[in-house]
Design a protein around this motif. Structure first.
Motif, PDB file in Angstrom:
ATOM      1  N   ASP A 163     -23.115 -18.366 -49.236  1.00 43.22           N
ATOM      2  CA  ASP A 163     -21.928 -18.424 -48.449  1.00 43.22           C
ATOM      3  C   ASP A 163     -21.688 -19.247 -47.208  1.00 43.22           C
ATOM      4  OD1 ASP A 163     -21.276 -15.668 -50.029  1.00 43.22           O
ATOM      5  OD2 ASP A 163     -23.177 -15.168 -49.385  1.00 43.22           O
ATOM      6  N   LEU A 164     -22.768 -19.612 -46.854  1.00 44.82           N
ATOM      7  CA  LEU A 164     -22.590 -20.648 -45.667  1.00 44.82           C
ATOM      8  C   LEU A 164     -23.493 -21.595 -45.843  1.00 44.82           C
ATOM      9  CD1 LEU A 164     -21.204 -21.340 -42.803  1.00 44.82           C
ATOM     10  CD2 LEU A 164     -23.193 -19.867 -41.907  1.00 44.82           C
ATOM     11  N   VAL A 165     -23.243 -23.025 -45.571  1.00 46.37           N
ATOM     12  CA  VAL A 165     -24.297 -24.058 -45.651  1.00 46.37           C
ATOM     13  C   VAL A 165     -24.521 -24.538 -44.099  1.00 46.37           C
ATOM     14  CG1 VAL A 165     -24.899 -26.401 -46.496  1.00 46.37           C
ATOM     15  CG2 VAL A 165     -23.618 -24.681 -48.096  1.00 46.37           C
ATOM     16  N   LEU A 166     -25.658 -24.628 -43.651  1.00 50.23           N
ATOM     17  CA  LEU A 166     -26.132 -25.005 -42.285  1.00 50.23           C
ATOM     18  C   LEU A 166     -26.737 -26.477 -42.662  1.00 50.23           C
ATOM     19  CD1 LEU A 166     -27.808 -22.125 -40.535  1.00 50.23           C
ATOM     20  CD2 LEU A 166     -25.502 -22.559 -40.791  1.00 50.23           C
ATOM     21  N   THR A 167     -26.286 -27.182 -41.975  1.00 50.14           N
ATOM     22  CA  THR A 167     -26.677 -29.008 -42.002  1.00 50.14           C
ATOM     23  C   THR A 167     -26.706 -29.606 -40.703  1.00 50.14           C
ATOM     24  OG1 THR A 167     -26.329 -30.985 -43.463  1.00 50.14           O
ATOM     25  CG2 THR A 167     -24.403 -29.652 -42.659  1.00 50.14           C
ATOM     26  N   GLU A 168     -27.620 -30.619 -40.804  1.00 46.14           N
ATOM     27  CA  GLU A 168     -27.646 -31.237 -39.405  1.00 46.14           C
ATOM     28  C   GLU A 168     -26.928 -32.573 -39.570  1.00 46.14           C
ATOM     29  OE1 GLU A 168     -31.955 -31.715 -37.656  1.00 46.14           O
ATOM     30  OE2 GLU A 168     -31.958 -32.277 -39.713  1.00 46.14           O
ATOM     31  N   ASP A 169     -26.858 -33.235 -40.614  1.00 51.13           N
ATOM     32  CA  ASP A 169     -26.045 -34.531 -40.763  1.00 51.13           C
ATOM     33  C   ASP A 169     -24.460 -34.142 -41.240  1.00 51.13           C
ATOM     34  OD1 ASP A 169     -25.294 -37.181 -41.382  1.00 51.13           O
ATOM     35  OD2 ASP A 169     -26.999 -37.576 -42.785  1.00 51.13           O
ATOM     36  N   PRO A 170     -23.705 -34.719 -40.359  1.00 53.16           N
ATOM     37  CA  PRO A 170     -22.386 -34.729 -41.022  1.00 53.16           C
ATOM     38  C   PRO A 170     -21.964 -35.392 -42.229  1.00 53.16           C
ATOM     39  CG  PRO A 170     -22.471 -35.801 -39.072  1.00 53.16           C
ATOM     40  CD  PRO A 170     -23.857 -35.459 -39.346  1.00 53.16           C
ATOM     41  N   ALA A 171     -22.727 -36.356 -42.393  1.00 53.47           N
ATOM     42  CA  ALA A 171     -22.358 -36.905 -43.634  1.00 53.47           C
ATOM     43  C   ALA A 171     -23.571 -36.954 -44.916  1.00 53.47           C
ATOM     44  CB  ALA A 171     -22.168 -38.513 -43.400  1.00 53.47           C
ATOM     45  N   GLY A 172     -24.397 -35.872 -44.637  1.00 51.38           N
ATOM     46  CA  GLY A 172     -25.514 -35.516 -45.332  1.00 51.38           C
ATOM     47  C   GLY A 172     -25.086 -34.750 -46.623  1.00 51.38           C
ATOM     48  N   ALA A 173     -26.067 -34.733 -47.629  1.00 50.36           N
ATOM     49  CA  ALA A 173     -25.972 -34.012 -48.839  1.00 50.36           C
ATOM     50  C   ALA A 173     -25.405 -32.434 -48.757  1.00 50.36           C
ATOM     51  CB  ALA A 173     -27.278 -34.128 -49.655  1.00 50.36           C
ATOM     52  N   GLY A 174     -26.013 -32.063 -47.685  1.00 52.57           N
ATOM     53  CA  GLY A 174     -25.574 -30.536 -47.463  1.00 52.57           C
ATOM     54  C   GLY A 174     -24.260 -30.202 -47.004  1.00 52.57           C
ATOM     55  N   ARG A 175     -23.718 -31.178 -46.176  1.00 43.19           N
ATOM     56  CA  ARG A 175     -22.230 -31.041 -45.876  1.00 43.19           C
ATOM     57  C   ARG A 175     -21.255 -31.620 -47.093  1.00 43.19           C
ATOM     58  NH1 ARG A 175     -18.995 -28.939 -41.842  1.00 43.19           N
ATOM     59  NH2 ARG A 175     -20.776 -29.257 -40.443  1.00 43.19           N
ATOM     60  N   MET A 176     -21.762 -32.606 -47.696  1.00 48.52           N
ATOM     61  CA  MET A 176     -21.142 -32.675 -49.043  1.00 48.52           C
ATOM     62  C   MET A 176     -20.965 -31.831 -50.030  1.00 48.52           C
ATOM     63  SD  MET A 176     -19.278 -35.662 -50.029  1.00 48.52           S
ATOM     64  CE  MET A 176     -19.928 -37.005 -48.933  1.00 48.52           C
TER      65      MET A 176
END
Length: 394
Positions: free
Chosen positions: A103-116
């Protein structure tokens, strides 16, 4: 699909390193305690660490080097290295989370795999800052401007291509601007340069340290020992036996008790003989030592810097990398300690600096005030509150 409360599944994607995972474990523990299901995408060496905090480990095979010697010597190319890793790891993330949608993804890198992943699957995402926050991509700036990373144009073109491959309609600039518009910041607001300029959309909660557990390793100083100094160079670039030998020399004959964590790249036996007031280990329970410490001598990683401030311990920073130098500069600006150049520090300079810093009433007063600010910021409880707020539909 695994069972769990509807709307209460959080996926976390960060770099697979102690300094990136450790700062989030307190928040993970608190979220799980509240009944939130947490899936943490990480590499096999860190699976047991996230699982001990209550998360489910999602296996990930990173392409990033595990040995510091294999990283680029030109740090300006690091964004390209991280972007290549994101492209390599996204398919595995998508395969897993398409079947078990968070329901939500927490990610460090704004261009990382999690954000993508979040953009591709249409899942809300939340930026987590384990370092200083930024309202613009810190490593790039605008291509062609005076402060731009010379790799900026190549990076932005590669990110545009990555977004297109993933079927995401936004361009690189829009994608980054959206990611960096808000987030959860795991430092106190006053440590952030121009922290007052960041709006309430940035939740400065301070270090979200995990609560102590019964099975956690303990440490106590020997009976009758003097003030305690913790010495550590972090979990990655710590293979510097000459530095640890110099520290031992600096403390020889002083009424201090020194605890050195030299990592797994230094042969402890090669440091012998050591003065009786110096103990050496590959690893130590760092927060347990900081509970008794009067000084921390370290590399300036944000995790160690925040752990020291959380325990009210001044820092003597010996930075090696640019971000560590930035933390050292901030420690000095705020009067929370001081710094010495790693490459040119001597035993004599270290000894004099330790004695001067330990006697400095102003430093102790400011460190105590920072510790109180950190406690007011809320740590892991405030971090979990911010995440739960994002989980609640507006």
């Amino acid at each position: 699909m695994p069972t769990g409360s509807a709307g209460r599944h959080v996926a976390i994607c960060t770099a697979a390193a102690h300094s990136h995972i450790g700062p989030l474990l307190g928040m993970v523990t608190e979220l799980v305690r509240r009944g939130v299901r947490v899936s943490y995408a990480t590499t096999p060496p860190f699976a047991s660490l996230v699982e001990a905090a209550g998360a489910t480990s999602v296996p990930l095979r990173s392409t990033l080097p595990t040995d510091p010697a294999d990283w680029p010597t030109d740090v300006r190319r690091l964004p390209l290295l991280y972007l290549a890793d994101a492209r390599a790891t996204l398919p595995a993330l998508e395969s897993h989370f398409a079947r078990d949608r968070p329901d939500l993804v927490l990610t460090e890198d704004p261009a990382g795999a999690g954000r993508m992943l979040a953009a591709k699957l249409g899942i809300p995402a939340m930026q987590v800052w384990t370092y200083l926050a930024s309202r613009g991509h810190w490593s790039l700036a605008e291509p062609g401007t005076a402060n731009a990373n010379p790799c900026a144009a190549e990076f932005m073109a590669s990110l545009d291509a990555f977004l297109a491959e993933a079927g995401v309609r936004s361009g690189a600039r829009e994608h980054l601007d959206s990611a960096l518009a808000d987030g959860l910041v795991l430092i106190p607001r006053s440590f952030q340069p121009d922290g007052e300029a960041f709006g309430e959309e940035f939740a400065f909660v301070g270090p979200a340290l995990a609560p102590p557990l019964p099975h956690d390793a303990q440490w106590s100083p020997p009976p009758g020992s003097g003030p305690v100094a913790l010495v550590a160079l972090g979990s990655i670039d710590h293979g510097h036996p000459e530095f640890f030998a110099m520290v031992a020399e600096a403390f020889t004959g002083l009424p201090w008790h020194v605890v050195m964590a030299v990592g797994d790249r230094v042969d402890v036996r090669a440091l012998a003989p050591l003065p009786p007031n110096v103990e050496v280990h590959a690893w130590v329970p760092q927060t347990a030592v900081l509970e008794h410490a009067s000084l921390a001598i370290h590399h300036g990683g944000m995790s160690t810097t925040m752990e020291s401030l959380h325990h009210g311990v001044p820092s003597l920073v010996v930075p090696r990398l640019p971000e560590q130098a930035g933390n050292a500069r901030r420690v000095r600006e705020l009067g929370l300690g001081t710094a010495l150049p790693f490459r040119s520090v001597t035993a004599d300079a270290l000894r004099r600096t330790v004695l001067r810093l330990h006697a400095h009433e102003g430093v102790r007063r400011r460190v105590k005030a920072m510790r109180e600010e950190i406690r007011r910021a809320g740590g892991r409880v405030a971090a979990a509150d911010a995440v739960e707020k994002r989980l609640t539909p507006a």
